[in-house]
Motif scaffolding. Structure first.
Motif, PDB file in Angstrom:
ATOM      1  N   VAL A  14      16.940  14.695  -7.908  1.00  0.00           N
ATOM      2  CA  VAL A  14      15.914  13.727  -8.253  1.00  0.00           C
ATOM      3  C   VAL A  14      15.332  13.169  -6.963  1.00  0.00           C
ATOM      4  O   VAL A  14      16.064  12.832  -6.031  1.00  0.00           O
ATOM      5  CB  VAL A  14      16.478  12.593  -9.134  1.00  0.00           C
ATOM      6  N   ASP A  15      14.003  13.127  -6.896  1.00  0.00           N
ATOM      7  CA  ASP A  15      13.296  12.552  -5.754  1.00  0.00           C
ATOM      8  C   ASP A  15      12.873  11.123  -6.090  1.00  0.00           C
ATOM      9  O   ASP A  15      12.215  10.890  -7.112  1.00  0.00           O
ATOM     10  CB  ASP A  15      12.038  13.357  -5.417  1.00  0.00           C
ATOM     11  N   LEU A  16      13.252  10.213  -5.218  1.00  0.00           N
ATOM     12  CA  LEU A  16      12.778   8.826  -5.297  1.00  0.00           C
ATOM     13  C   LEU A  16      11.809   8.650  -4.125  1.00  0.00           C
ATOM     14  O   LEU A  16      12.221   8.675  -2.963  1.00  0.00           O
ATOM     15  CB  LEU A  16      13.947   7.852  -5.185  1.00  0.00           C
ATOM     16  N   THR A  17      10.523   8.509  -4.428  1.00  0.00           N
ATOM     17  CA  THR A  17       9.504   8.482  -3.394  1.00  0.00           C
ATOM     18  C   THR A  17       8.813   7.132  -3.340  1.00  0.00           C
ATOM     19  O   THR A  17       8.321   6.628  -4.351  1.00  0.00           O
ATOM     20  CB  THR A  17       8.453   9.585  -3.639  1.00  0.00           C
ATOM     21  N   PHE A  18       8.798   6.562  -2.141  1.00  0.00           N
ATOM     22  CA  PHE A  18       8.085   5.310  -1.890  1.00  0.00           C
ATOM     23  C   PHE A  18       6.778   5.640  -1.175  1.00  0.00           C
ATOM     24  O   PHE A  18       6.772   6.327  -0.150  1.00  0.00           O
ATOM     25  CB  PHE A  18       8.925   4.375  -1.001  1.00  0.00           C
ATOM     26  N   TRP A  19       5.674   5.122  -1.735  1.00  0.00           N
ATOM     27  CA  TRP A  19       4.353   5.397  -1.184  1.00  0.00           C
ATOM     28  C   TRP A  19       3.773   4.153  -0.531  1.00  0.00           C
ATOM     29  O   TRP A  19       3.753   3.077  -1.125  1.00  0.00           O
ATOM     30  CB  TRP A  19       3.393   5.831  -2.285  1.00  0.00           C
ATOM     31  N   LYS A  20       3.316   4.314   0.707  1.00  0.00           N
ATOM     32  CA  LYS A  20       2.423   3.308   1.277  1.00  0.00           C
ATOM     33  C   LYS A  20       1.057   3.679   0.746  1.00  0.00           C
ATOM     34  O   LYS A  20       0.565   4.782   0.973  1.00  0.00           O
ATOM     35  CB  LYS A  20       2.464   3.345   2.804  1.00  0.00           C
ATOM     36  N   ARG A  21       0.438   2.812   0.008  1.00  0.00           N
ATOM     37  CA  ARG A  21      -0.729   3.172  -0.791  1.00  0.00           C
ATOM     38  C   ARG A  21      -1.856   3.784   0.029  1.00  0.00           C
ATOM     39  O   ARG A  21      -2.205   3.306   1.094  1.00  0.00           O
ATOM     40  CB  ARG A  21      -1.264   1.948  -1.538  1.00  0.00           C
ATOM     41  N   SER A  22      -2.425   4.856  -0.516  1.00  0.00           N
ATOM     42  CA  SER A  22      -3.643   5.444   0.016  1.00  0.00           C
ATOM     43  C   SER A  22      -4.658   5.491  -1.111  1.00  0.00           C
ATOM     44  O   SER A  22      -4.310   5.369  -2.288  1.00  0.00           O
ATOM     45  CB  SER A  22      -3.371   6.867   0.516  1.00  0.00           C
ATOM     46  N   ALA A  23      -5.906   5.679  -0.776  1.00  0.00           N
ATOM     47  CA  ALA A  23      -6.943   5.732  -1.811  1.00  0.00           C
ATOM     48  C   ALA A  23      -6.677   6.862  -2.789  1.00  0.00           C
ATOM     49  O   ALA A  23      -6.807   6.714  -3.996  1.00  0.00           O
ATOM     50  CB  ALA A  23      -8.316   5.902  -1.159  1.00  0.00           C
ATOM     51  N   ALA A  24      -6.250   8.019  -2.266  1.00  0.00           N
ATOM     52  CA  ALA A  24      -6.006   9.171  -3.132  1.00  0.00           C
ATOM     53  C   ALA A  24      -4.893   8.901  -4.123  1.00  0.00           C
ATOM     54  O   ALA A  24      -4.977   9.248  -5.294  1.00  0.00           O
ATOM     55  CB  ALA A  24      -5.655  10.393  -2.270  1.00  0.00           C
ATOM     56  N   HIS A  25      -3.822   8.245  -3.645  1.00  0.00           N
ATOM     57  CA  HIS A  25      -2.705   7.990  -4.545  1.00  0.00           C
ATOM     58  C   HIS A  25      -3.039   6.888  -5.535  1.00  0.00           C
ATOM     59  O   HIS A  25      -2.684   6.951  -6.698  1.00  0.00           O
ATOM     60  CB  HIS A  25      -1.463   7.614  -3.751  1.00  0.00           C
ATOM     61  N   THR A  26      -3.767   5.865  -5.128  1.00  0.00           N
ATOM     62  CA  THR A  26      -4.104   4.764  -6.022  1.00  0.00           C
ATOM     63  C   THR A  26      -4.948   5.244  -7.185  1.00  0.00           C
ATOM     64  O   THR A  26      -4.810   4.784  -8.316  1.00  0.00           O
ATOM     65  CB  THR A  26      -4.861   3.663  -5.241  1.00  0.00           C
ATOM     66  N   GLN A  27      -5.822   6.211  -6.947  1.00  0.00           N
ATOM     67  CA  GLN A  27      -6.670   6.726  -8.017  1.00  0.00           C
ATOM     68  C   GLN A  27      -5.860   7.455  -9.079  1.00  0.00           C
ATOM     69  O   GLN A  27      -6.245   7.504 -10.235  1.00  0.00           O
ATOM     70  CB  GLN A  27      -7.716   7.683  -7.428  1.00  0.00           C
ATOM     71  N   SER A  29      -2.367   6.995  -9.634  1.00  0.00           N
ATOM     72  CA  SER A  29      -1.226   6.271 -10.163  1.00  0.00           C
ATOM     73  C   SER A  29      -1.215   4.851  -9.634  1.00  0.00           C
ATOM     74  O   SER A  29      -1.594   4.595  -8.496  1.00  0.00           O
ATOM     75  CB  SER A  29       0.065   6.994  -9.762  1.00  0.00           C
ATOM     76  N   ASN A  30      -0.786   3.928 -10.465  1.00  0.00           N
ATOM     77  CA  ASN A  30      -0.648   2.545 -10.025  1.00  0.00           C
ATOM     78  C   ASN A  30       0.735   2.258  -9.466  1.00  0.00           C
ATOM     79  O   ASN A  30       1.004   1.150  -9.017  1.00  0.00           O
ATOM     80  CB  ASN A  30      -0.920   1.593 -11.202  1.00  0.00           C
ATOM     81  N   ALA A  31       1.614   3.259  -9.514  1.00  0.00           N
ATOM     82  CA  ALA A  31       3.001   3.039  -9.108  1.00  0.00           C
ATOM     83  C   ALA A  31       3.213   3.437  -7.665  1.00  0.00           C
ATOM     84  O   ALA A  31       2.943   4.580  -7.291  1.00  0.00           O
ATOM     85  CB  ALA A  31       3.940   3.835 -10.006  1.00  0.00           C
ATOM     86  N   PRO A  32       3.700   2.522  -6.810  1.00  0.00           N
ATOM     87  CA  PRO A  32       4.011   2.886  -5.434  1.00  0.00           C
ATOM     88  C   PRO A  32       5.357   3.592  -5.304  1.00  0.00           C
ATOM     89  O   PRO A  32       5.734   4.008  -4.219  1.00  0.00           O
ATOM     90  CB  PRO A  32       4.038   1.535  -4.716  1.00  0.00           C
ATOM     91  N   VAL A  33       6.087   3.712  -6.412  1.00  0.00           N
ATOM     92  CA  VAL A  33       7.392   4.360  -6.411  1.00  0.00           C
ATOM     93  C   VAL A  33       7.430   5.383  -7.542  1.00  0.00           C
ATOM     94  O   VAL A  33       6.984   5.101  -8.656  1.00  0.00           O
ATOM     95  CB  VAL A  33       8.540   3.347  -6.601  1.00  0.00           C
TER      96      VAL A  33
END
Length: 319
Positions: A14-27, A29-33
């Motif tokens: 299982v991958d647990l991924t923490f995202w420092k928000r980017s425009a591409a990711h925000t579009q 998903s609203n989840a930073p994790v």
């Protein structure tokens, strides 16, 4: 393309991924994790299935919620999980990633320690008769040679593939060597390379460190032999295949990197699918490049493209 399945033996975690928000990711998903299925073996199996291939997967997970999440995810992709076993004591591995705004991996951690996870207790006897022999292709990863009994299982699978005339690919995937090579690892790796029809790896992270004092290409050339192709994944520089008769190269597709996780796994799947479809080395490299480009251009820790998506990208470039 072959109607026989590709047999993948490997890790499923299982991958647990923490995202420092980017425009591409925000579009997207609203989840930073994110908490999703991961692991080089499982990622490759899913990417192969999305290329339209039948896939059977062998590995070992814990008797826990993570293990059940993984099995369910693989089965939704129509992957045969009959040889995905459950360890009664050891747990499923959790890999923690942190991705920055530019899509670069800037830290990761593993729990439990890589070789203490359930996967490394997969033994040769766990792979049933016919599972290897009836496959169209077999795929394994080098890091699984770190500890027995998994080390013995990988070598047994490769030997069975060789005896049955089934092509096998070895992704070097040299993880878990931060504290040096464990006893027996180098001999096992050399044996695995000798049994593989295709050796795959990252030019910068793997081939460049495989033989001290040699460039990645020179180190890779030392592994080429009759019946064995060596492939270097070179990120933005594309990919190169070295064969006894020469070499082939394909340029990368331009892409804005959103997530690097699983790029090599997707690349391997595109390459294997092309080879099974009868493509020559250059065409197989192009398909690998296209599959990886689509993967890394998407947010999230999973997201291998379908065969139709890869075909569309290749068509758009006239290749």
């Amino acid at each position: 393309m072959s109607t026989k399945p590709v047999f993948v033996i490997g890790d499923a975690n299982v991958d647990l991924t923490f995202w420092k928000r980017s425009a591409a990711h925000t579009q997207a998903s609203n989840a930073p994790v994110e908490v999703v299925r991961g692991g080089a073996g499982a990622n490759t199996a899913v990417a192969l299935a999305r290329q339209g291939l039948g896939v059977s997967f062998s590995g070992m997970v814990g008797d826990d919620s993570f293990g059940r999440l993984i099995r369910g995810d693989l089965e939704r992709e129509r992957i045969d999980t009959a040889s995905l076993l459950v360890h009664p004591v050891r747990s499923t591995m959790l890999v923690i990633y942190a991705i920055d705004e530019a899509g670069a991996l800037w830290s990761n951690a593993v729990h439990p320690a890589l070789t203490e996870s359930a996967l490394f207790d997969l033994a040769p006897g766990h792979i049933p008769p016919g599972r290897v022999e009836e496959a169209a292709w077999v795929h394994v990863a080098g890091f699984m040679l770190l500890r027995a009994p998994l080390r013995d299982t990988v070598l047994s699978v490769l030997e069975r593939a060789r005896q049955a005339g089934v092509p096998a690919s070895l992704d070097l995937n040299l993880r878990g060597l931060d504290q040096g090579e464990p006893a027996g690892f180098r001999a096992a790796l050399d044996r695995a390379i000798s049994l593989a029809a295709v050796v795959l790896g990252s030019a910068s992270d793997e081939f460049s460190t495989l033989v001290a004092g040699l460039s990645a290409e020179d180190a890779a050339r030392q592994l080429v032999s009759e019946g064995r192709t060596v492939v270097l994944r070179m990120a933005e520089r594309g990919a190169m295949a070295l064969t006894p008769g020469g070499s082939a190269r394909a340029e990368a597709f331009p892409v804005q990197v959103v997530s690097p996780i699983g790029a090599g796994d997707a690349w391997n799947a595109g390459y294997i699918a092309a080879r099974l479809d009868g493509a020559d080395e250059q065409a197989a490299l192009r398909r690998g490049n296209a599959t990886a480009a689509l993967r890394i251009g998407r947010p999230g820790a999973v997201g291998a493209p379908t065969a139709a998506e890869v075909d569309a990208l290749l068509d758009s470039w006239g290749v």
